[in-house]
Design an enzyme around this catalytic site. Structure first.
Site, PDB file in Angstrom:
ATOM      1  N   VAL A  14       0.867  -1.169   0.000  1.00 60.18           N
ATOM      2  CA  VAL A  14       0.000   0.000   0.000  1.00 60.18           C
ATOM      3  C   VAL A  14       0.905   1.220   0.000  1.00 60.18           C
ATOM      4  CG1 VAL A  14      -2.025  -1.047   1.058  1.00 60.18           C
ATOM      5  CG2 VAL A  14      -0.225  -0.160   2.503  1.00 60.18           C
ATOM      6  N   SER A  15       0.462   2.289  -0.629  1.00 59.66           N
ATOM      7  CA  SER A  15       1.345   3.420  -0.884  1.00 59.66           C
ATOM      8  C   SER A  15       1.599   4.286   0.329  1.00 59.66           C
ATOM      9  CB  SER A  15       0.789   4.276  -2.025  1.00 59.66           C
ATOM     10  OG  SER A  15      -0.508   4.731  -1.693  1.00 59.66           O
ATOM     11  N   SER A  16       0.790   4.163   1.366  1.00 57.87           N
ATOM     12  CA  SER A  16       1.021   4.959   2.565  1.00 57.87           C
ATOM     13  C   SER A  16       0.383   4.255   3.751  1.00 57.87           C
ATOM     14  CB  SER A  16       0.427   6.367   2.425  1.00 57.87           C
ATOM     15  OG  SER A  16      -0.984   6.316   2.469  1.00 57.87           O
ATOM     16  N   GLN A  21      -3.505   4.086   3.625  1.00 61.24           N
ATOM     17  CA  GLN A  21      -4.242   3.315   2.627  1.00 61.24           C
ATOM     18  C   GLN A  21      -4.630   1.956   3.202  1.00 61.24           C
ATOM     19  OE1 GLN A  21      -2.408   3.282  -1.197  1.00 61.24           O
ATOM     20  NE2 GLN A  21      -3.752   1.714  -2.027  1.00 61.24           N
TER      21      GLN A  21
END
Length: 209
Positions: A18-20, A23
């Site tokens: 997941v990008s952060s 998320q």
């Protein structure tokens, strides 16, 4: 399902990205559980997909052995850099000898079509999807930059709003402007650094006209 019950010689793993930290990874977790991947064999990174310098991914690669199977939900969960995805796919499938199954794209399942044509189709689909993933990322950046530029042109300001000026700012400003006190003394009266006082004085000048 126990590891001994896997219908293959190797073990089954799953990778999530997941990008952060904000998320939600639930969709990827559910997809891997449906494939009967053991919790202890699921590796997850919460960071950008711009490169493969991710701690959990690197840990996973060190554990993988020939004959193992790796599940990922979609190709962009592996990464977003076209060249890097190609490189990692080659390392995993050719050098280590791992099978990869991209759940959202059945054509990207290296267990199918082990002949020359099957390999060619899988490699071709991978190249197309990797290119699309990177192109979309670049388009998002471009749209963001264009949106920011358009907003600035409309007078929209970004960042924190400036702190309100102290009550005695106008008086200190006028005394400094008339030469009665120095900028250092005026800034001290206002309880702010000299650079901040001068910056606010410059903005104050502009807003007067």
């Amino acid at each position: 399902m126990n590891e001994e019950e896997y219908p293959m010689n190797g073990r089954v793993y799953g990778y999530i990205r997941v990008s952060s930290t904000d998320q939600n990874e639930d969709r990827q977790v559910i997809a891997l559980r449906e494939k009967k991947v053991l919790e202890k064999n699921i590796y997850m990174d919460k960071q950008s997909g711009k490169d493969f310098n991710r701690p959990q991914y690197q840990k996973l690669v060190k554990r993988l052995k020939s004959g193992d199977l790796l599940y990922i939900l979609s190709i962009d969960r592996l990464g977003r850099n076209y060249e890097e995805i190609q490189k990692q796919w080659r390392i995993l499938t050719k050098e280590i000898g791992v099978d990869i199954c991209v759940i959202d794209m059945p054509l990207l399942d290296t267990r199918n079509g082990k002949d020359l044509m099957g390999t060619f189709i899988a490699d071709l689909v991978l190249q197309i999807l990797s290119f699309v993933a990177q192109s979309e990322r670049e388009n998002i950046r471009k749209r963001q930059a264009e949106g920011i530029a358009a907003a600035k042109a409309r007078g929209v300001r970004f960042g924190r709003p400036p702190r309100p000026l102290p009550d005695n700012y106008d008086r200190a400003y006028q005394r400094w402007k008339s030469g009665e006190i120095t900028g250092i003394a005026a800034a001290k009266e206002c309880g702010m650094p000299l650079s901040t006082f001068r910056y606010r004085a410059e903005r104050h000048e502009k807003t007067r006209f």
